[in-house]
Design an enzyme around this catalytic site. Structure first.
Site, PDB file in Angstrom:
ATOM      1  N   ASP A  63      -5.765 -12.442  -0.619  1.00  0.00           N
ATOM      2  CA  ASP A  63      -6.447 -13.310  -0.109  1.00  0.00           C
ATOM      3  C   ASP A  63      -7.925 -13.466  -1.128  1.00  0.00           C
ATOM      4  OD1 ASP A  63      -5.143 -14.233   1.941  1.00  0.00           O
ATOM      5  OD2 ASP A  63      -7.028 -12.745   3.106  1.00  0.00           O
TER       6      ASP A  63
HETATM    7  N1  URA Z   1      -2.690  -9.770   4.594  1.00  0.00           N
HETATM    8  C1  URA Z   1      -4.478  -9.803   4.289  1.00  0.00           C
HETATM    9  O1  URA Z   1      -5.071 -10.485   5.237  1.00  0.00           O
HETATM   10  N2  URA Z   1      -4.880 -10.921   2.859  1.00  0.00           N
HETATM   11  C2  URA Z   1      -4.538 -10.116   2.114  1.00  0.00           C
HETATM   12  O2  URA Z   1      -5.055 -10.947   0.896  1.00  0.00           O
HETATM   13  C3  URA Z   1      -3.061  -9.952   2.136  1.00  0.00           C
HETATM   14  C4  URA Z   1      -2.531  -9.000   3.154  1.00  0.00           C
END
Ligand code: URA
Length: 243
Positions: A104
């Site tokens: 993310d």
């Molecule tokens: N899980 C998430 O919620 N976000 C990420 O960036 C990676 C795994």
């Protein structure tokens, strides 16, 4: 001589599986002749075209980045935000690299990048089986029992996640938060955040600290390095063997 789907995957345009579909659909030509047999082999000197357009094989590149927060895991962004490609050093800019899965915008840590569609599919496709480890700062203090129960899987949007490992790192009573670790083998969209949301502890900060055996050791934030051939081999072995 190599199977044509493997050569196509090395172009970085399609995964081996997608290339197999293209072959079956009669969209691949070798030296001008359409090929529909999956076992057909060709050499890297043959002219391979997809719908008449020639593909070029380039050297496969595998990088690990210590992704900073505030950078998007895609090749381009229509909102003009920094992407993991735009922050790469110049020498890696025009090689057709893309991220292997996603972290993310506000997640930092280990992110692999490649131009090998086949590798990408192996590592993060539906049959991938490699461990990804995260350090998670939670809003609230999860109990050890709640954390242990998550190992059997958590239902998120009607889907039960696979078995996973969890561990407690530390708690901050004053700020009512704690730090835990979670090791997953799958990588559904925002899986870590959704799993902890589902048990009532929203994620405040997330860092991926390991992908297989690859870590960010020695890499500054935003830094990259080439993955060494023996590390690459280990990724394939782990992906097949970790249970
Ligand atoms: N899980 C998430 O919620 N976000 C990420 O960036 C990676 C795994």
């Amino acid at each position: 001589m190599e199977r044509i789907q493997k050569i196509i995957a090395r172009s970085g345009l399609y995964s081996r599986r997608k290339a197999e579909e293209l072959i079956k659909e009669g969209r691949i030509q070798v030296n001008g002749e359409t090929v529909t047999e999956l076992g057909t082999k060709a050499s890297y000197d043959d002219i391979i075209t997809i719908d008449g357009k020639q593909i070029f094989i380039r050297e496969s590149i595998y990088l690990v980045m210590n992704k900073p927060r505030g950078v998007i895991s895609s090749v381009s962004d229509d909102k003009g935000r920094k992407t993991v490609i735009s922050i790469l050093p110049q020498e890696y800019q025009n090689l057709g690299l893309y991220p292997v899965g996603r972290l993310d915008y506000d997640t930092k840590g280990v992110l692999l990048l490649t131009n090998d569609g086949d590798f990408m599919n192996e590592m993060v496709g539906p049959n991938s089986n490699i461990e990804k480890e995260y350090l998670v700062r939670l809003d609230g203090i999860i109990t050890k029992n709640e954390l242990r129960d998550m190992q059997a899987g958590v239902v998120i949007d009607g889907y039960k996640t696979r078995r996973c490992k969890t561990y407690f790192v530390s708690m901050d009573r004053k700020n009512k938060s704690c730090l835990v670790g979670i090791i997953l083998k799958e990588g559904k969209n925002q899986q870590v955040k959704r799993m902890f949301d589902a048990v009532g502890y929203p994620v405040k900060r997330l860092t991926r600290i390991r992908f297989g055996e690859i870590t960010t050791e020695g890499l500054p934030e935003g830094g990259v390095r080439l993955i060494k051939p023996h590390e690459l081999k280990r990724l394939y072995v782990l992906n097949k063997s970790q249970n």
